[in-house]
Enzyme design. Structure first.
Site, PDB file in Angstrom:
ATOM      1  N   GLU A 127    -133.903  64.083   5.436  1.00 20.43           N
ATOM      2  CA  GLU A 127    -133.826  63.812   4.198  1.00 20.43           C
ATOM      3  C   GLU A 127    -133.460  62.229   3.939  1.00 20.43           C
ATOM      4  O   GLU A 127    -132.494  62.028   4.258  1.00 20.43           O
ATOM      5  CB  GLU A 127    -133.083  64.615   3.226  1.00 20.43           C
ATOM      6  N   LEU A 128    -134.379  61.327   3.666  1.00 19.53           N
ATOM      7  CA  LEU A 128    -134.180  60.065   4.005  1.00 19.53           C
ATOM      8  C   LEU A 128    -134.116  58.802   2.942  1.00 19.53           C
ATOM      9  O   LEU A 128    -134.575  57.907   2.980  1.00 19.53           O
ATOM     10  CB  LEU A 128    -135.241  59.498   5.041  1.00 19.53           C
ATOM     11  N   CYS A 143    -130.079  59.308  -3.550  1.00 16.93           N
ATOM     12  CA  CYS A 143    -131.726  59.185  -3.140  1.00 16.93           C
ATOM     13  C   CYS A 143    -132.716  59.555  -4.128  1.00 16.93           C
ATOM     14  O   CYS A 143    -133.790  59.120  -4.030  1.00 16.93           O
ATOM     15  CB  CYS A 143    -131.836  60.116  -1.989  1.00 16.93           C
ATOM     16  N   ALA A 154    -120.184  62.633   7.557  1.00 13.94           N
ATOM     17  CA  ALA A 154    -120.184  61.104   7.553  1.00 13.94           C
ATOM     18  C   ALA A 154    -118.739  60.689   7.728  1.00 13.94           C
ATOM     19  O   ALA A 154    -117.681  61.446   7.151  1.00 13.94           O
ATOM     20  CB  ALA A 154    -120.773  60.605   6.260  1.00 13.94           C
TER      21      ALA A 154
HETATM   22  P1  NAD Z   1    -126.465  56.455   7.663  1.00 14.60           P
HETATM   23  O1  NAD Z   1    -127.905  56.902   7.808  1.00 14.60           O
HETATM   24  O2  NAD Z   1    -125.880  55.448   8.689  1.00 14.60           O
HETATM   25  O3  NAD Z   1    -125.434  57.739   7.329  1.00 14.60           O
HETATM   26  C1  NAD Z   1    -125.674  58.992   7.249  1.00 14.60           C
HETATM   27  C2  NAD Z   1    -125.348  60.072   8.450  1.00 14.60           C
HETATM   28  O4  NAD Z   1    -125.705  59.256   9.524  1.00 14.60           O
HETATM   29  C3  NAD Z   1    -123.699  59.830   8.559  1.00 14.60           C
HETATM   30  O5  NAD Z   1    -123.162  61.312   8.869  1.00 14.60           O
HETATM   31  C4  NAD Z   1    -123.540  58.820   9.817  1.00 14.60           C
HETATM   32  O6  NAD Z   1    -122.235  59.088  10.307  1.00 14.60           O
HETATM   33  C5  NAD Z   1    -124.742  59.245  10.596  1.00 14.60           C
HETATM   34  N1  NAD Z   1    -125.122  58.304  11.625  1.00 14.60           N
HETATM   35  C6  NAD Z   1    -125.239  56.956  11.326  1.00 14.60           C
HETATM   36  N2  NAD Z   1    -125.739  56.452  12.618  1.00 14.60           N
HETATM   37  C7  NAD Z   1    -125.873  57.457  13.435  1.00 14.60           C
HETATM   38  C8  NAD Z   1    -126.459  57.493  14.792  1.00 14.60           C
HETATM   39  N3  NAD Z   1    -126.635  56.317  15.202  1.00 14.60           N
HETATM   40  N4  NAD Z   1    -126.695  58.517  15.311  1.00 14.60           N
HETATM   41  C9  NAD Z   1    -126.218  59.795  14.630  1.00 14.60           C
HETATM   42  N5  NAD Z   1    -125.790  59.693  13.551  1.00 14.60           N
HETATM   43  C10 NAD Z   1    -125.704  58.423  13.018  1.00 14.60           C
HETATM   44  O7  NAD Z   1    -126.385  55.956   6.141  1.00 14.60           O
HETATM   45  P2  NAD Z   1    -125.549  54.875   5.694  1.00 14.60           P
HETATM   46  O8  NAD Z   1    -125.705  53.543   6.757  1.00 14.60           O
HETATM   47  O9  NAD Z   1    -124.309  55.302   5.593  1.00 14.60           O
HETATM   48  O10 NAD Z   1    -126.218  54.386   4.491  1.00 14.60           O
HETATM   49  C11 NAD Z   1    -127.310  53.289   4.520  1.00 14.60           C
HETATM   50  C12 NAD Z   1    -128.388  53.768   3.504  1.00 14.60           C
HETATM   51  O11 NAD Z   1    -128.871  55.151   3.885  1.00 14.60           O
HETATM   52  C13 NAD Z   1    -128.223  53.788   2.160  1.00 14.60           C
HETATM   53  O12 NAD Z   1    -128.060  52.526   1.476  1.00 14.60           O
HETATM   54  C14 NAD Z   1    -129.174  54.814   1.531  1.00 14.60           C
HETATM   55  O13 NAD Z   1    -130.308  54.015   1.411  1.00 14.60           O
HETATM   56  C15 NAD Z   1    -129.487  55.654   2.678  1.00 14.60           C
HETATM   57  N6  NAD Z   1    -128.628  57.093   2.452  1.00 14.60           N
HETATM   58  C16 NAD Z   1    -129.252  57.964   2.218  1.00 14.60           C
HETATM   59  C17 NAD Z   1    -129.081  59.137   1.739  1.00 14.60           C
HETATM   60  C18 NAD Z   1    -129.547  60.219   1.147  1.00 14.60           C
HETATM   61  O14 NAD Z   1    -128.899  60.938   0.230  1.00 14.60           O
HETATM   62  N7  NAD Z   1    -130.828  60.452   1.395  1.00 14.60           N
HETATM   63  C19 NAD Z   1    -127.397  59.069   1.933  1.00 14.60           C
HETATM   64  C20 NAD Z   1    -126.699  58.360   2.608  1.00 14.60           C
HETATM   65  C21 NAD Z   1    -127.472  57.086   2.723  1.00 14.60           C
END
Ligand code: NAD
Length: 504
Positions: free
Chosen positions: A274-275, A308, A201
């Site tokens: 893992e969402l 999560c 991230a």
């Molecule tokens: P996110 O899904 O945007 O980010 C997670 C990862 O995905 C990061 O590495 C990010 O850079 C990447 N990413 C984001 N957009 C992408 C795209 N279009 N293509 C490819 N990769 C992409 O999560 P977020 O916005 O940072 O957090 C939002 C919500 O997600 C949180 O509030 C929570 O509900 C959930 N979340 C869950 C976990 C978990 O442990 N399952 C972890 C982080 C966030």
């Protein structure tokens, strides 16, 4: 029932992360260089790394582009034959060396995690130990990736099933466990014989790049493990479209998971997702209230709620509801909010402002719909990323917090009357990652363990993760499993071989 609010206050601790980072012996952990094809890439544009508690810029890292990602994929491809052919015990030795270096540098890695992610330092230390544990565990599990011999249904034949590495793997990892989510994926892929490219991230690149430094030191050949930081869409596009990437593992939001699943469909990759969750936490009236409150506090407020597995809907049977709420309120009054590097801190900042905003929106919505709000700490003076631990009692299913994941330190407590009713309410959701049940009845525990729709269930415990367990969810909480032998299988293909004409 009356709630007594206390208001201890701490000031915004400017410069504390910079002071801690200056103490790092490994200055290369702060170089901000990506690891591509065995070389440290630090040219061109840079991304700022921000301490979420103070908003201060604490470091810069190199921003990789699609060009570096193409180089990384080609390098991984070159590294694959030799890595695949290496004896599992040799791959295991490299993983163990990496784990050992992580533990040698645990304090420095913990400081990096807290500085960029925000979690209390004590929790960052736990994360490093947890993360190193995946490398040790997969080192051994790779040595045990047994196939099968099938009793033959054909005369004069021998039927075998082999486990073989799937090919090149990619990992897109989140900011809430910036170290453990890398080792849980990379440990499995590398043990299986697959090179892996990690895109961490953008909020938490320092700890990911420090892990890459330690992996290089542990002796992984060029291309076997690569870590690239940059724009998520730009870097994920080649990973999705390239047919050489055979497995993709993602942890993050359901929204992004769906996009990646669609993107991976074109080249039919093996995808594990893992969402996130929306865990129900069920407390029955045969249980000791104090024990259940302790469990609920742990399940709600670990990682400042950005977990999560966090309990998002705490259902309490009506006859003990009032006692539970009083005791829960007293417990959160004792939680300290502050900078993660201050030893007294229990709840740090939200890593992303959007998460703090979502918490506030859920609190506002619940308040308007009649929830009672108890929040003993004032968060405003600490900065926009802080959310004080908050209890929303008398919550209802109509409220946003009962319908969607919070990912912050806000707890909704809802009353229920019967077992049948609470099972239906717990399952009436598209998420199914984790669940918790507190009861002293063995029969009830067995019934609920069968009926709650989730991938992981804690009965009378809030603590159940670790390398040997299959971590993953049902429904829209994801696909596949991480950790355990099932996690290794995500990076392997089965091959059935029939040896015929063996009759003597
Ligand atoms: P996110 O899904 O945007 O980010 C997670 C990862 O995905 C990061 O590495 C990010 O850079 C990447 N990413 C984001 N957009 C992408 C795209 N279009 N293509 C490819 N990769 C992409 O999560 P977020 O916005 O940072 O957090 C939002 C919500 O997600 C949180 O509030 C929570 O509900 C959930 N979340 C869950 C976990 C978990 O442990 N399952 C972890 C982080 C966030």
């Amino acid at each position: 029932m009356t709630f007594q609010a206390t208001a201890p206050q701490s000031v915004r601790p400017a410069g504390i992360a910079t002071r801690f980072l200056k103490t790092l012996r490994r200055r290369d952990f702060l170089a901000g260089a990506a690891l591509v094809d065995g070389r440290w890439f630090s040219k061109g544009e840079r991304e700022h790394v921000i301490d979420p508690a103070t908003g201060e810029r604490i470091a810069d890292v190199a921003r990789c582009s699609a060009t570096e990602m193409e180089l990384a994929i080609a390098s991984a491809e070159r590294s694959f034959p030799a890595w695949r052919e290496l004896l599992p015990v040799r791959r295991g030795a490299a993983l163990r060396a990496w784990a050992s270096l992580m533990l040698d540098h645990a304090e420095e890695l913990s400081i990096l995690v807290t500085s960029e992610q925000g979690k209390p330092l004590a929790e960052a230390r736990q994360e490093i130990a947890y993360a190193a544990g995946f490398l040790d565990w997969f080192a051994a599990e790779g040595e045990r990736s047994y196939g099968e011999t099938i009793p033959s249904h054909k005369a004069g034949s021998l039927l075998q099933v082999r486990m073989q590495p799937i090919g090149l793997a990619a990992a897109i990892t989140p900011w809430n466990f910036p170290v453990a989510m890398i080792t849980r994926k990379a440990g499995a892929a590398l043990a299986a014989g697959c090179p892996i490219i990690v895109k961490p991230a953008p909020e938490t690149p320092l700890s990911a790049l420090a892990l890459a430094r330690l992996a290089e030191q542990a002796g992984f050949p060029p291309g076997v493990l690569q870590v690239l930081v940059g724009n998520p869409m730009e870097l994920s596009r080649p990973l999705l479209s390239d047919t050489r990437i055979r497995a993709l593992s993602f942890t993050g939001s359901t929204e992004v998971g769906r996009l990646l699943l669609k993107g991976a469909a074109e080249s039919v990759k093996k995808v594990s997702l893992e969402l996130g969750g929306h865990a129900p936490f069920l407390v029955f009236d045969d249980v000791d209230v104090g024990k259940a409150v302790k469990g609920a506090i742990a399940a709600k407020f670990a990682t400042s709620g950005q977990d999560c597995l966090a309990a998002n809907r705490i259902y309490v049977q009506r006859s003990i509801y009032s006692a539970f709420v009083d005791e829960f309120a007293a417990a959160i009054a004792g939680l300290n909010v502050g900078h993660g590097l201050e030893p007294s801190t229990d709840i740090g900042p939200m890593t992303k402002l959007s998460v703090a905003q979502k918490c506030r929106a859920q609190i506002d919505d619940a308040t308007q719909r009649g929830a009672r709000v108890f929040s003993p700490k004032q968060e405003a003076a600490l900065g926009p990323h802080f959310v004080a631990p908050t209890l929303l009692s008398d919550a209802t299913e109509e409220m946003l917090i009962a319908r969607e994941e919070t990912f912050g330190p806000v707890a909704a407590v809802l009353p229920f009357d019967s077992e049948e009713e609470v099972i239906a309410r717990a399952n009436a959701n598209e998420m199914g990652l984790a669940g918790y049940v507190y009861t002293d009845s063995l029969r009830r525990a067995l019934r609920l363990s069968e009926q709650i729709e989730c991938g992981m269930l804690g009965v009378n415990t809030a603590s159940f993760t670790g390398p040997p367990i299959p971590f993953g969810g049902w429904k829209q909480s994801g696909l596949g499993r991480e950790g355990s032998r099932h996690g290794l299988a995500e990076y392997m293909e089965l091959k059935y071989v029939c040896f015929g004409d063996l009759a003597v």
